[in-house]
Design an enzyme around this catalytic site. Structure first.
Site, PDB file in Angstrom:
ATOM      1  CB  SER A 142      10.262 -19.232   4.446  1.00  0.00           C
ATOM      2  OG  SER A 142      10.768 -20.710   5.180  1.00  0.00           O
ATOM      3  CE1 TYR A 155       5.895 -20.534   7.889  1.00  0.00           C
ATOM      4  CE2 TYR A 155       7.659 -21.537   6.513  1.00  0.00           C
ATOM      5  CZ  TYR A 155       7.222 -20.644   7.447  1.00  0.00           C
ATOM      6  OH  TYR A 155       8.159 -19.599   7.880  1.00  0.00           O
TER       7      TYR A 155
HETATM    8  P1  NAD Z   1       7.137 -15.257  16.141  1.00  0.00           P
HETATM    9  O1  NAD Z   1       6.230 -16.211  16.615  1.00  0.00           O
HETATM   10  O2  NAD Z   1       8.460 -14.904  16.974  1.00  0.00           O
HETATM   11  O3  NAD Z   1       6.336 -13.938  15.757  1.00  0.00           O
HETATM   12  C1  NAD Z   1       5.260 -13.585  15.047  1.00  0.00           C
HETATM   13  C2  NAD Z   1       4.515 -12.362  15.318  1.00  0.00           C
HETATM   14  O4  NAD Z   1       3.341 -12.599  14.558  1.00  0.00           O
HETATM   15  C3  NAD Z   1       3.886 -12.706  16.854  1.00  0.00           C
HETATM   16  O5  NAD Z   1       4.033 -11.360  17.598  1.00  0.00           O
HETATM   17  C4  NAD Z   1       2.400 -12.706  16.855  1.00  0.00           C
HETATM   18  O6  NAD Z   1       1.390 -12.206  17.584  1.00  0.00           O
HETATM   19  C5  NAD Z   1       2.226 -12.384  15.358  1.00  0.00           C
HETATM   20  N1  NAD Z   1       0.866 -12.823  14.503  1.00  0.00           N
HETATM   21  C6  NAD Z   1       0.458 -14.151  14.428  1.00  0.00           C
HETATM   22  N2  NAD Z   1      -0.752 -14.298  14.015  1.00  0.00           N
HETATM   23  C7  NAD Z   1      -1.139 -12.922  13.767  1.00  0.00           C
HETATM   24  C8  NAD Z   1      -2.304 -12.213  12.936  1.00  0.00           C
HETATM   25  N3  NAD Z   1      -3.146 -13.189  12.299  1.00  0.00           N
HETATM   26  N4  NAD Z   1      -2.258 -10.867  12.791  1.00  0.00           N
HETATM   27  C9  NAD Z   1      -1.325 -10.143  13.317  1.00  0.00           C
HETATM   28  N5  NAD Z   1      -0.063 -10.604  13.774  1.00  0.00           N
HETATM   29  C10 NAD Z   1      -0.074 -12.033  13.993  1.00  0.00           C
HETATM   30  O7  NAD Z   1       7.622 -15.704  14.757  1.00  0.00           O
HETATM   31  P2  NAD Z   1       8.920 -15.442  13.865  1.00  0.00           P
HETATM   32  O8  NAD Z   1       9.676 -16.539  13.742  1.00  0.00           O
HETATM   33  O9  NAD Z   1       9.513 -13.990  14.077  1.00  0.00           O
HETATM   34  O10 NAD Z   1       8.151 -15.298  12.451  1.00  0.00           O
HETATM   35  C11 NAD Z   1       7.871 -14.196  11.757  1.00  0.00           C
HETATM   36  C12 NAD Z   1       7.741 -14.387  10.113  1.00  0.00           C
HETATM   37  O11 NAD Z   1       9.093 -15.107   9.721  1.00  0.00           O
HETATM   38  C13 NAD Z   1       6.618 -15.472   9.661  1.00  0.00           C
HETATM   39  O12 NAD Z   1       6.085 -15.014   8.633  1.00  0.00           O
HETATM   40  C14 NAD Z   1       7.444 -16.638   9.755  1.00  0.00           C
HETATM   41  O13 NAD Z   1       6.903 -17.611   8.815  1.00  0.00           O
HETATM   42  C15 NAD Z   1       8.716 -16.012   9.007  1.00  0.00           C
HETATM   43  N6  NAD Z   1       9.885 -16.849   8.929  1.00  0.00           N
HETATM   44  C16 NAD Z   1      10.336 -17.379  10.352  1.00  0.00           C
HETATM   45  C17 NAD Z   1      11.420 -18.276  10.146  1.00  0.00           C
HETATM   46  C18 NAD Z   1      12.026 -18.844  11.527  1.00  0.00           C
HETATM   47  O14 NAD Z   1      12.824 -19.585  11.496  1.00  0.00           O
HETATM   48  N7  NAD Z   1      11.885 -18.254  12.746  1.00  0.00           N
HETATM   49  C19 NAD Z   1      12.048 -18.543   9.063  1.00  0.00           C
HETATM   50  C20 NAD Z   1      11.579 -18.144   7.887  1.00  0.00           C
HETATM   51  C21 NAD Z   1      10.388 -17.441   7.948  1.00  0.00           C
END
Ligand code: NAD
Length: 260
Positions: A142, A155
């Site tokens: 991130s 985080y």
């Molecule tokens: P999201 O909530 O849309 O998807 C996350 C997925 O992870 C879900 O399908 C959930 O079921 C799964 N998950 C959660 N805990 C789990 C576990 N213990 N074991 C297996 N699966 C699990 O979220 P997203 O925004 O797509 O995030 C995905 C990644 O991207 C994360 O690591 C997040 O930190 C990172 N990220 C997101 C953003 C943002 O702005 N959305 C920015 C930077 C980084």
């Protein structure tokens, strides 16, 4: 077809960023493992990919459980004949000021983001090393791998930690042709972020519009959210890159929120 017949194990890919990476990798010819805590959503995503002509399976996994990770990776390797790409992407967000963060929530955050990355890496590397055809390990970092924000202590800590893990895997994996890199997105409108907007508004005492404009997108060059497609394209670059020249790196894709 930049990933023809490569096997990609993607955690947290039943939603958001991981799902978009799965869709793009499938279009590029990869065989996809949708590894997610939510088995029903993983199966539905795998079915979506199959309907588009891709080879895909859904596997249930909690990335914080060594047994579950090992079993899921074995199942995937057996189904598709190995593992070539790991995208360690599963993640959640919990926001509080440090003095109010429960130790239980701190540990939960580090378990999902850091233990999950370690356990999936360990399980997948065994296959990549034994196969002798190289591989690519991609961590979903991130901007918070480089920068801090209010309320996000575990985080930010975990996302910084992924860079250390990637650098180590890059050094250890080099002789096997295994590369490791980190993608560092800015804010992307996924369920993870949609949940934070009202939470931050409440904690900071401002409107949801102000959270978006004055907190999330304030430092970007154009006031725009990063998209799942933007992030998937960077994942494809890391997955398809053919040599060890691109390893141990972290690439920020954030509309200029963070510049190195
Ligand atoms: P999201 O909530 O849309 O998807 C996350 C997925 O992870 C879900 O399908 C959930 O079921 C799964 N998950 C959660 N805990 C789990 C576990 N213990 N074991 C297996 N699966 C699990 O979220 P997203 O925004 O797509 O995030 C995905 C990644 O991207 C994360 O690591 C997040 O930190 C990172 N990220 C997101 C953003 C943002 O702005 N959305 C920015 C930077 C980084």
């Amino acid at each position: 077809m930049q990933l023809k017949d490569k096997v990609a194990f993607i955690t947290g890919s039943a939603s958001g960023i991981g799902k978009e990476i799965a869709l793009l990798f499938a279009q590029e010819g990869a065989k996809i493992v949708i590894a997610d805590l939510n088995k029903a959503a993983a199966d539905a995503t795998a079915a979506e990919l199959q309907a588009q002509g891709a080879q895909a399976i859904g596997v249930a996994v909690d990335v914080t459980s060594e047994d579950q990770v090992d079993a899921a990776v074995e199942e995937a390797a057996k189904a598709f004949g190995g593992i070539d790409i790991l995208v360690s992407n599963a993640g959640i967000q919990i926001v509080h000021p440090v003095e109010e963060f429960s130790f239980a929530d701190w540990k939960k955050m580090l378990a999902i983001h850091l233990d999950g990355a370690f356990l999936t890496t360990k399980a997948c590397l065994k296959h990549m090393y034994a196969q002798g055809r190289g591989g690519s390990v991609i961590y979903m970092g991130s901007v918070h791998s480089k920068e801090a924000s209010l309320l996000k202590a575990p985080y930010v800590t975990a996302k910084h930690g992924l860079i250390g893990l990637a650098k180590t895997v890059a050094k250890e994996g080099a002789k096997h042709g295994v590369r490791a890199n980190v993608i560092c997105p800015g804010f992307v409108r996924t369920p993870l972020v949609d949940k934070q907007i009202p939470e931050q508004a409440k904690t900071l005492g401002i409107t949801e519009e102000e959270v978006i404009r004055n907190v999330m997108l304030k430092e970007t060059v154009d006031g725009e959210f990063t998209t799942v497609d933007d992030v998937a394209r960077v994942a494809l670059l890391f997955a398809a890159f053919p040599t060890n020249a691109l390893t141990g790196q972290s690439l920020v894709v954030s509309h200029g929120w963070f510049m190195q």
